[in-house]
Scaffold this motif. Structure first.
Motif, mmCIF file in Angstrom:
data_model
loop_
_atom_site.group_PDB
_atom_site.id
_atom_site.type_symbol
_atom_site.label_atom_id
_atom_site.label_comp_id
_atom_site.label_asym_id
_atom_site.label_seq_id
_atom_site.Cartn_x
_atom_site.Cartn_y
_atom_site.Cartn_z
ATOM 1 N N PHE A 232 0.846 -1.183 0.000
ATOM 2 C CA PHE A 232 0.000 0.000 0.000
ATOM 3 C C PHE A 232 0.889 1.243 0.000
ATOM 4 N N ILE B 199 -8.614 0.627 -2.613
ATOM 5 C CA ILE B 199 -7.997 -0.690 -2.435
ATOM 6 C C ILE B 199 -9.006 -1.747 -2.878
ATOM 7 N N ASN C 242 -5.431 0.319 -6.115
ATOM 8 C CA ASN C 242 -4.517 -0.724 -5.668
ATOM 9 C C ASN C 242 -5.220 -2.082 -5.666
#
Length: 292
Positions: free
Chosen positions: A84, A91, A124
């Protein structure tokens, strides 16, 4: 032909930057935490902190949406250690579909249009997640798209002013017909099975950085020009030669092209970039189709 490609790239980049800078903070909604039961984003969306798309859920983002990342605020940046990044992030453990149009691209940017690269973290993707991006603009991120052990398609997008535009590890990924310009690094990856074809890389500090053990890759048909340091960098864990034939490097002089490589020609224990035969003029179908 070379001037036409560079001019076309600059025109598209300037138009997109004007579009971004003209995005006023119109009324929208802020979100953070976790998506439940799927979600559909449209209009202005402001992320403060880390937003999670859980496994089994899909986030769909409508054409014309502006996703703007604010500074996280106290207690909102829960995930900062690799894989991260510091700053607000999206995310993904599930799926994201972000498909804009040439008239209404989807924009991912910092809320502050004057903010530097790294003003927000990343979109991500985690293990077994997936994403589709087309006609998107991604700017000012640490790593605009980051993934590991995921599946992704990235087409007809524009990446600019990011620390890294696209970064991945062991990901099944198609990167096609994008403009990747003025980033610190265009694409950075290790392992993985990338297909990187028909893109334009222009004015990045490093165009493509292969950090370790590439496998099952295909990198061809790209225009890679104007790199501020190197067109391609091979890391210490790339002992074998890397095949990058049939790309255009801005020159028809092999020695000049070699000067843009950091590889076994400079450090004997890493492989070499095998770039011959190379294109002697830009690939006419490289870059976003909305720049033609």
């Amino acid at each position: 032909m070379r001037l036409q490609i560079q001019w076309g790239t600059l025109c598209l980049g300037a138009a997109i930057l004007l579009l971004i800078s003209g995005c006023a903070a119109t009324p929208g909604y802020q979100t953070s935490g976790e998506i439940a039961g799927g979600n559909f984003w449209k209009g202005d969306v402001f992320l403060r902190g880390d937003m999670i798309v859980p496994a089994g859920e899909t986030l769909t983002i409508a054409p014309g949406t502006r996703v703007q990342f604010l500074p996280p605020g106290r207690g909102k940046d829960s995930f900062t250690d690799h894989p991260f990044f510091p700053g607000s992030e999206l995310i993904v453990y599930g799926r994201v579909v972000a498909e804009g149009t040439s008239e209404n691209p989807i924009i991912f940017k910092a809320e502050d249009s004057q903010g530097p690269p790294g003003s927000w973290g990343a979109i991500n993707f985690q293990e077994d997640s997936s994403g589709r991006f087309s006609h998107c603009i991604l700017t000012q991120a640490d790593s605009a798209l980051h993934s590991q052990n995921a599946s992704m398609r990235v087409e007809n997008c524009f990446f600019s002013q990011n620390l890294v535009a696209i970064r991945f590890n062991q990901t099944d990924i198609l990167i096609r017909n994008n403009l990747i310009a003025d980033n610190q690094t265009g694409i950075r990856f290790h392992y993985g099975a990338p297909e990187i074809v028909d893109n334009i890389f222009s004015g990045n500090e490093k165009g493509i950085f292969v950090t370790s053990f590439p496998k099952d890759y295909r990198i061809c048909g790209n225009t890679i020009i104007g790199s501020r340091r190197y067109h391609v960098v091979l890391g210490e864990e790339v002992p074998d030669d890397v095949h990058m034939r049939n790309n255009y490097w801005g020159s028809d002089d092999s020695d000049e092209i070699e000067a843009g490589m950091f590889d076994g020609r400079r450090v004997e224990y890493i492989g070499r970039v095998l770039f011959e035969p190379f294109l002697t003029s830009p690939n006419p179908i490289a870059g976003p189709t909305w720049n033609r």
